[in-house]
Design a protein around this motif. Sequence first.
Motif, short mmCIF file in Angstrom:
data_model
loop_
_atom_site.label_atom_id
_atom_site.label_comp_id
_atom_site.label_asym_id
_atom_site.label_seq_id
_atom_site.Cartn_x
_atom_site.Cartn_y
_atom_site.Cartn_z
N SER A 230 0.83 -1.20 0.00
CA SER A 230 0.00 0.00 0.00
C SER A 230 0.86 1.25 0.00
N ARG A 231 0.27 2.34 -0.49
CA ARG A 231 0.90 3.65 -0.43
C ARG A 231 0.14 4.47 0.61
N LEU A 232 0.83 4.87 1.66
CA LEU A 232 0.21 5.63 2.74
C LEU A 232 0.54 7.11 2.58
N ALA A 233 -0.38 7.94 3.01
CA ALA A 233 -0.12 9.38 2.97
C ALA A 233 -0.89 10.05 4.10
N VAL A 234 -0.32 11.12 4.60
CA VAL A 234 -0.97 11.98 5.60
C VAL A 234 -0.77 13.42 5.14
N GLU A 235 -1.86 14.15 5.06
CA GLU A 235 -1.81 15.56 4.65
C GLU A 235 -2.15 16.45 5.85
N ILE A 236 -1.37 17.52 6.01
CA ILE A 236 -1.66 18.53 7.03
C ILE A 236 -2.68 19.50 6.42
N LEU A 237 -3.88 19.53 6.98
CA LEU A 237 -4.95 20.35 6.40
C LEU A 237 -4.73 21.83 6.69
N ASN A 238 -5.37 22.65 5.87
CA ASN A 238 -5.25 24.11 6.00
C ASN A 238 -6.34 24.71 6.87
N ARG A 239 -7.05 23.88 7.64
CA ARG A 239 -8.12 24.42 8.48
C ARG A 239 -7.59 25.39 9.52
N ASP A 255 10.36 20.22 9.01
CA ASP A 255 9.13 20.93 9.37
C ASP A 255 8.05 20.69 8.32
N LEU A 256 6.80 20.66 8.79
CA LEU A 256 5.65 20.43 7.91
C LEU A 256 4.70 21.62 8.02
N PRO A 257 4.66 22.50 7.03
CA PRO A 257 3.71 23.61 7.07
C PRO A 257 2.31 23.11 6.72
N PRO A 258 1.27 23.90 6.97
CA PRO A 258 -0.08 23.52 6.53
C PRO A 258 -0.08 23.25 5.03
N GLY A 259 -0.75 22.17 4.64
CA GLY A 259 -0.76 21.76 3.24
C GLY A 259 0.30 20.75 2.87
N ALA A 260 1.23 20.47 3.77
CA ALA A 260 2.29 19.50 3.48
C ALA A 260 1.70 18.09 3.39
N ARG A 261 2.37 17.26 2.60
CA ARG A 261 1.92 15.89 2.37
C ARG A 261 3.09 14.94 2.61
N VAL A 262 2.87 13.92 3.42
CA VAL A 262 3.89 12.91 3.72
C VAL A 262 3.45 11.59 3.09
N GLU A 263 4.29 11.02 2.24
CA GLU A 263 3.98 9.76 1.58
C GLU A 263 4.96 8.69 2.05
N VAL A 264 4.42 7.49 2.33
CA VAL A 264 5.24 6.39 2.84
C VAL A 264 4.93 5.13 2.03
N THR A 265 5.98 4.47 1.57
CA THR A 265 5.87 3.18 0.89
C THR A 265 6.97 2.27 1.41
N ARG A 266 6.83 1.01 1.10
CA ARG A 266 7.88 0.06 1.47
C ARG A 266 9.14 0.34 0.67
N SER A 267 10.29 0.32 1.35
CA SER A 267 11.56 0.55 0.68
C SER A 267 12.11 -0.77 0.13
N ALA A 268 12.85 -0.67 -0.95
CA ALA A 268 13.46 -1.86 -1.55
C ALA A 268 14.72 -2.29 -0.82
N THR A 269 15.24 -1.46 0.09
CA THR A 269 16.49 -1.76 0.79
C THR A 269 16.21 -2.04 2.27
N PRO A 270 16.34 -3.28 2.72
CA PRO A 270 16.10 -3.59 4.12
C PRO A 270 17.34 -3.32 4.98
N VAL A 271 17.18 -3.47 6.29
CA VAL A 271 18.30 -3.47 7.23
C VAL A 271 18.49 -4.91 7.70
N ARG A 272 19.74 -5.35 7.78
CA ARG A 272 20.05 -6.74 8.14
C ARG A 272 20.51 -6.79 9.60
N LEU A 273 19.86 -7.63 10.39
CA LEU A 273 20.19 -7.81 11.79
C LEU A 273 20.71 -9.22 12.02
#
Length: 345
Positions: A230-239, A255-273
């Motif tokens: 899935s592609r996730l997103a959160v938008e900071i509203l201008n209310r 910093d995230l001003p009003p109207g900013a949009r943050v998009e998150v997806t799975r990365s192709a590069t993992p971390v190895r433990l």
Amino acid sequence: MSRRVLILAHTGREESLKAAWEACAQLHGSGLIPVMQKTELGDMVRFFGRLDHPVEVLHDHVKLPDVELVMVLGGDGTILRAAELVREVDVPLLGVNLGHVGFLAESERADLAQTVEWIASREYTVEERMTIDVQVWVRGQKIWHTWALNEAAIEKGNRERMLEVVTEVDERPLTSFGCDGVVLATPTGSTAYAFSAGGPVVWPEVEALLIVPISAHALFAKPLVVSPRSRLAVEILNRTDAQGVLWCDGRRSVDLPPGARVEVTRSATPVRLARTHQTPFSGRLVRKFELPIQGWRGPMPQAEAIHTGPVPIIRTPRPMPPLPSPRHAGHGDAPDPSPDPSTEK
């Protein structure tokens, strides 16, 4: 071929310096070459005054891809710092916990010598942990691009003003609400910030993404577990003019001003433990969180298979024929009338 182990430590703490000193000596005694960063090695030399064994310097004597493994001495914060260093070169991390919970760490301080023995004999396995790709857009322009192992946490910038946000999954809006923030996390991060915000604990081998609101003022603002595709997103509203801030793994922010949009997806590069124990994740939860398990009896022993006989067949008896209805007079034989008591002598 020489085997090199990079030691990363929080050298601002005396306990970390002592652990690094012991790790270098034990690695050298096991035939491995200890490697340290120049600044951390300098801190250790200033603290102890001298070195009894040779230590190579990263980038001066050896390159990072030539290191077999990174031993991280510290808590989860130190491990996250190490992940930034090695993620692009495919070198596994093995954490030795010197902090409080240390959920990402594999060993405890008391097991340092044993951990070195496991490394020397290659008695460890390597698992891959999912990471997320994070992008920030403002007025149609991408202003920031980074990644995270645990989470991307959107928080309010001012304590007195809550954020107005709308969440989105797969390019479809889900719901809007006022809140203190939203955590977008991996399964690894489910036991970190997302856990503190009331999110579910997700086993590391489960491939999923999490959305966890922080102190949301809404009826439907519950933690969600969605597909890793899935592609996730959160938008900071201008209310309102409330500002936000985005933190990735608690180490990198924007910093995230009003109207900013943050998009998150799975990365192709993992971390190895690196793992030296085969303890199931449930055992790690119990140990790290000190969960009460008194009274547990364990699985029942396997009993011999019980074979039942044939199922008895219960035959339903045939129904009895109905009794004949009494016939009325004038229609054939009628039953003998009952004797009249008045005629009896």
